[in-house]
Scaffold this active site. Structure first.
Site, PDB file in Angstrom:
ATOM      1  N   ASP A 133       0.852  -1.194   0.000  1.00  0.00           N
ATOM      2  CA  ASP A 133       0.000   0.000   0.000  1.00  0.00           C
ATOM      3  C   ASP A 133       0.885   1.239   0.000  1.00  0.00           C
ATOM      4  O   ASP A 133       1.891   1.284   0.712  1.00  0.00           O
ATOM      5  CB  ASP A 133      -0.885  -0.044   1.260  1.00  0.00           C
ATOM      6  CG  ASP A 133      -1.825   1.147   1.345  1.00  0.00           C
ATOM      7  OD1 ASP A 133      -2.059   1.789   0.308  1.00  0.00           O
ATOM      8  OD2 ASP A 133      -2.324   1.421   2.461  1.00  0.00           O
ATOM      9  N   ASN A 171      -0.753   4.527   0.040  1.00  0.00           N
ATOM     10  CA  ASN A 171      -1.487   5.718   0.491  1.00  0.00           C
ATOM     11  C   ASN A 171      -2.233   5.540   1.805  1.00  0.00           C
ATOM     12  O   ASN A 171      -3.075   6.358   2.163  1.00  0.00           O
ATOM     13  CB  ASN A 171      -2.448   6.195  -0.612  1.00  0.00           C
ATOM     14  CG  ASN A 171      -3.496   5.135  -0.929  1.00  0.00           C
ATOM     15  OD1 ASN A 171      -3.526   4.081  -0.288  1.00  0.00           O
ATOM     16  ND2 ASN A 171      -4.334   5.401  -1.902  1.00  0.00           N
ATOM     17  N   ASP A 211      -4.548   3.466   2.766  1.00  0.00           N
ATOM     18  CA  ASP A 211      -5.958   3.046   2.846  1.00  0.00           C
ATOM     19  C   ASP A 211      -6.103   1.564   3.197  1.00  0.00           C
ATOM     20  O   ASP A 211      -7.205   1.023   3.214  1.00  0.00           O
ATOM     21  CB  ASP A 211      -6.718   3.386   1.551  1.00  0.00           C
ATOM     22  CG  ASP A 211      -6.215   2.576   0.359  1.00  0.00           C
ATOM     23  OD1 ASP A 211      -5.271   1.768   0.518  1.00  0.00           O
ATOM     24  OD2 ASP A 211      -6.767   2.744  -0.745  1.00  0.00           O
ATOM     25  N   ASP A 216      -1.596  -1.037  -3.917  1.00  0.00           N
ATOM     26  CA  ASP A 216      -1.921  -0.253  -5.118  1.00  0.00           C
ATOM     27  C   ASP A 216      -0.738  -0.256  -6.081  1.00  0.00           C
ATOM     28  O   ASP A 216       0.330  -0.806  -5.781  1.00  0.00           O
ATOM     29  CB  ASP A 216      -2.328   1.177  -4.719  1.00  0.00           C
ATOM     30  CG  ASP A 216      -1.379   1.782  -3.695  1.00  0.00           C
ATOM     31  OD1 ASP A 216      -0.160   1.594  -3.868  1.00  0.00           O
ATOM     32  OD2 ASP A 216      -1.837   2.420  -2.730  1.00  0.00           O
ATOM     33  N   ASP A 268      -8.188 -15.476 -17.638  1.00  0.00           N
ATOM     34  CA  ASP A 268      -8.984 -16.057 -16.557  1.00  0.00           C
ATOM     35  C   ASP A 268     -10.047 -17.003 -17.120  1.00  0.00           C
ATOM     36  O   ASP A 268     -10.702 -16.687 -18.114  1.00  0.00           O
ATOM     37  CB  ASP A 268      -9.657 -14.900 -15.798  1.00  0.00           C
ATOM     38  CG  ASP A 268     -10.320 -15.347 -14.522  1.00  0.00           C
ATOM     39  OD1 ASP A 268      -9.613 -15.861 -13.643  1.00  0.00           O
ATOM     40  OD2 ASP A 268     -11.547 -15.186 -14.392  1.00  0.00           O
ATOM     41  N   GLU A 296      -5.552 -19.859 -17.984  1.00  0.00           N
ATOM     42  CA  GLU A 296      -5.972 -20.587 -16.784  1.00  0.00           C
ATOM     43  C   GLU A 296      -7.007 -21.612 -17.229  1.00  0.00           C
ATOM     44  O   GLU A 296      -8.113 -21.255 -17.622  1.00  0.00           O
ATOM     45  CB  GLU A 296      -6.618 -19.637 -15.761  1.00  0.00           C
ATOM     46  CG  GLU A 296      -6.928 -20.371 -14.472  1.00  0.00           C
ATOM     47  CD  GLU A 296      -8.174 -19.891 -13.736  1.00  0.00           C
ATOM     48  OE1 GLU A 296      -8.318 -20.241 -12.560  1.00  0.00           O
ATOM     49  OE2 GLU A 296      -9.020 -19.200 -14.329  1.00  0.00           O
TER      50      GLU A 296
HETATM   51  C1  BGC Z   1      -9.728 -16.674 -10.708  1.00  0.00           C
HETATM   52  C2  BGC Z   1     -10.468 -16.531  -9.432  1.00  0.00           C
HETATM   53  C3  BGC Z   1     -11.819 -15.939  -9.753  1.00  0.00           C
HETATM   54  C4  BGC Z   1     -12.541 -16.729 -10.833  1.00  0.00           C
HETATM   55  C5  BGC Z   1     -13.658 -15.967 -11.424  1.00  0.00           C
HETATM   56  C6  BGC Z   1     -10.577 -17.745 -11.354  1.00  0.00           C
HETATM   57  O1  BGC Z   1     -10.052 -18.574 -12.114  1.00  0.00           O
HETATM   58  O2  BGC Z   1      -8.395 -17.056 -10.568  1.00  0.00           O
HETATM   59  O3  BGC Z   1      -9.787 -15.782  -8.478  1.00  0.00           O
HETATM   60  O4  BGC Z   1     -12.596 -15.950  -8.611  1.00  0.00           O
HETATM   61  O5  BGC Z   1     -11.692 -17.070 -11.871  1.00  0.00           O
HETATM   62  O6  BGC Z   1     -13.176 -14.935 -12.221  1.00  0.00           O
END
Ligand code: BGC
Length: 522
Positions: free
Chosen positions: A21, A23, A25, A29, A200, A274
Site C-alpha cells: 500500500d 497511500n 488506505d 496499489d 482467466d 488458466e
Molecule cells: C480466478 C479466481 C476468480 C474466478 C472468477 C478464477 O479462475 O483465478 O480468483 O474468482 O476465476 O473470475
C-alpha cells in the site's frame, strides 16, 4: 527454434490488493508495486503477472470487472499503470496482466443496459438471458462454481447465467459485440505497455446448449465448487463432463487473439491460459501453434507430496507439451488455493521449490511464496471471499492466501500499509518479513534468490531432463545440475554421489533428510 522469453521465465504473481500500500488506505496499489520493483529485480524474476486492478466493485477480488480499460481508484489510475510498465521494463521485468473474458461485473454498463432492456433485446444478447422452465425454475440445473445455482432471476422473470458469483454475469461469446470489445481491451493494454495476458477461466467461454440439464457425474449435487477442483480423484471425472468447460468453441476465440498478439511482432507478446481440463491431452489444444503460448498446469500445485504421483504427473506433462512444441509451466501456489507452506508443510515447500525451479519450462511464484508464508488465519467475520458467503460458510474460501505481505519492522502491519490492512495480519508473521529474512542466510527468501540466480547460470537453455530416481527419492539431471528431493521418510545418503552441493533447502551433512532437496553441480 528460437527460444522465446516465456519458455523458461520465472513469473511472479502479484495480488495487487495485498502487495504494498502506498497511500494508507489499507489496500495495496500500483504505486506500491512500483516502489517494490527493485525487490523483484533483486529476487531474480523475469516477469510479473498482475491479478486484476481494473474498475470493479470488488465482489470477487477484482475478477468482477466493471470497466476492463480503466484502473480502479483503489489501485491508482491509468498513468500509474503506464508508469509501472515503464519502470518494470527499465528493470528488465516484463509485465503480464490479467484478462477476464468469461464474465463482467454486474456493474458493467452493458449489464445495466441489459437489465433495463426487454427480453430478446440486443443488450440482453451480450449475456445469457433465458426464460425459466416455469416462472420459478431456472433454465437448467447448472451450479455456480462458488456454490448455489448458476442462475439469478431478474425483475421481468428472465434468468441470467453466472458460473461464479451473481455479480459476475457470464458473457455470450457468440455475440460479435463481446468479441470486438475484448479485442479492443487486448490492444488497449498492449498499447499501454503490457507484455502479455493471463486469461482467466480460459476454458469456460463457450457453453453447450443451455436448455439441457446436466447432472454432475459424481452425484455431488451442489458441489461443482473450487474445492472439488482441488481434489485429483474427484476432479478429473468431473472436468471431463462439464457442459460449460473446454468446449471446442473456445479455440476459435484464441486463434483470433493470437493474430492480435502476433501483430505486435518483436514485442513477443505472450498469453497463458488458466484452464481446468481433463484428460491432460485436452490442455495441449490451447497451445497449438496458432493459439496461446502457455497454460497453467495445476496438477503439481494440488499434488500430494508423493513421489509416484509427482513423477507421473511431471513426466506426463513434459511429454504432452512436446507434441505441440510448447513448454510446460509449474506452480506451487496462487491466489485461489491454500499456500504451499500450509498445504504440504514448510519443509516440503522449500524442497519442492528447488524441485520445480530445476525443471524445464516456466515457473510461476505467488507473492509471499518466496518468504515461505503460510496461509493467513482470521476470524470468519473478517472473510471477504464470495465462496464463503455463497456456501453459507461451509467453505472458508480463499482469503487465507490473500493476506497482505509482511515487509519490515516488528509490529503489524509490517510495512504493508500505514493504515489498517484489508485483511488482518498476525503478529507471528514477524519472522516472515522481507527485512527479517533478508538478514538470515538460511531464510526461504535467500533460498529462492540463490535458486533463481543458479537457475540462470546453469539451467536456462539446458534442455530436457533425465530422470535418475522416481520413487521415494525423486531426482533428475539437467545440464550440469542434479536435482534431488527426499520424499521418503528416511535420510538419503548423498556421500557417494559426487558433485558439489550448490544449493540445499536445509542444513545437510552426508545425507539428505526427509522433506529436503538439493542441487548438485557435477
Ligand atoms: C480466478 C479466481 C476468480 C474466478 C472468477 C478464477 O479462475 O483465478 O480468483 O474468482 O476465476 O473470475
Amino acid at each position: 527454434m528460437v527460444s522465446k522469453w516465456w519458455n523458461e521465465a520465472v513469473i511472479y504473481q502479484i495480488y495487487p490488493r495485498s502487495f504494498q500500500d502506498s497511500n494508507g488506505d489499507g489496500e495495496g496499489d500500483l504505486k506500491g508495486i512500483i516502489s517494490r520493483l527493485s525487490y523483484l529485480r533483486d529476487l531474480g524474476v523475469d516477469a510479473i503477472w498482475l491479478s486484476p486492478f481494473y474498475r470493479s466493485p470488488n465482489k470477487d477480488g477484482g475478477y468482477d470487472v466493471a470497466n476492463p480499460r480503466d484502473v480502479d481508484p483503489r489501485f491508482g489510475n491509468l498513468e500509474d499503470a503506464k508508469e509501472l510498465f515503464k519502470r518494470a521494463h527499465e528493470f528488465g521485468l516484463r509485465v503480464v496482466v490479467d484478462i477476464v473474458p468469461n464474465h463482467f461485473s454486474s456493474e458493467h454498463k452493458w449489464f445495466k443496459e441489459a437489465l433495463n432492456d426487454v427480453p430478446g433485446s440486443a443488450a440482453r444478447q451480450r449475456f445469457h438471458f433465458y426464460d425459466g422452465k416455469d416462472s420459478n425454475t431456472p433454465p437448467n440445473n447448472w451450479i455456480s462454481l462458488f456454490g448455489g445455482p448458476a442462475w439469478t432471476q431478474v425483475a421481468d422473470g428472465q434468468w441470467y447465467l453466472h458460473l461464479f458469483d451473481s455479480s459476475q454475469p457470464d458473457l455470450n461469446w457468440e455475440n460479435p459485440d463481446v468479441k470486438a470489445d475484448f479485442e479492443e481491451t487486448l490492444r488497449f493494454w498492449l498499447d499501454l505497455g503490457a507484455d502479455g495476458f493471463r486469461i482467466d477461466v480460459a476454458h469456460g467461454l463457450a457453453k453447450d446448449d443451455i436448455h439441457i440439464d446436466h447432472h454432475d457425474p459424481q452425484g455431488l449435487s451442489d458441489a461443482l465448487r473450487l474445492d472439488v477442483l482441488m481434489e485429483p480423484e474427484r476432479r478429473n471425472d468431473y472436468l471431463a463432463n462439464i457442459p460449460f468447460f473446454d468446449r471446442d468453441g473456445v479455440h476459435e476465440i484464441y486463434r483470433d487473439w493470437r493474430k492480435i498478439f502476433d501483430s505486435y511482432g518483436e514485442r513477443d507478446v505472450m498469453a497463458v491460459a488458466e484452464i481446468w481440463v481433463h484428460p491432460p491431452q485436452r490442455a495441449t489444444r490451447y497451445v497449438r501453434s496458432d493459439e496461446l503460448h502457455q497454460f497453467f498446469n495445476f496438477d503439481v500445485m494440488n499434488a500430494p507430496f508423493d513421489s509416484e504421483y509427482l513423477y507421473q504427473s511431471i513426466s506426463e506433462m513434459l511429454k504432452l507439451v512436446k507434441v505441440e512444441n510448447a513448454w510446460p509451466t509449474w506452480c506451487l501456489s496462487n491466489h485461489d488455493c491454500e499456500r504451499v507452506a500450509s498445504r504440504i508443510g514448510a519443509d516440503a515447500a522449500r524442497a519442492m521449490a528447488l524441485f520445480v525451479l530445476g525443471l524445464p519450462g516456466s515457473t510461476y511464484i505467488y507473492n509471499g511464496q518466496e518468504l515461505g508464508l503460510p496461509n493467513g488465519e482470521m476470524d470468519d467475520s473478517d472473510r471477504q471471499d464470495p465462496i464463503y458467503f455463497r456456501t453459507q460458510g461451509r467453505q472458508k474460501g480463499r482469503d487465507g492466501a490473500r493476506v497482505p505481505l509482511p515487509w519490515s519492522g516488528n509490529e503489524v502491519p509490517f510495512g504493508f500499509t500505514s493504515g489498517k490492512p484489508w485483511l488482518p495480519i498476525k503478529q507471528q508473521w514477524q519472522e516472515f518479513t522481507v527485512e527479517h529474512e533478508d538478514k538470515d542466510p538460511d531464510s526461504s527468501l535467500n533460498l529462492y534468490r540463490r535458486a533463481l540466480q543458479l537457475r540462470k547460470q546453469y539451467l536456462i537453455g539446458s534442455g530436457d531432463l533425465t530422470w535418475i530416481s522416481t520413487s521415494g527419492v525423486l531426482s533428475y539431471k539437467r545440464g550440469p545440475i542434479t536435482v534431488i528431493v527426499n520424499i521418503s521418510d528416511q535420510p538419503y545418503s548423498i556421500a557417494e554421489l559426487g558433485g558439489q552441493v550448490i544449493l540445499a533447502s536445509h542444513q545437510i551433512s552426508d545425507s539428505l533428510p526427509p522433506k529436503a532437496g538439493l542441487w548438485l553441480l557435477s
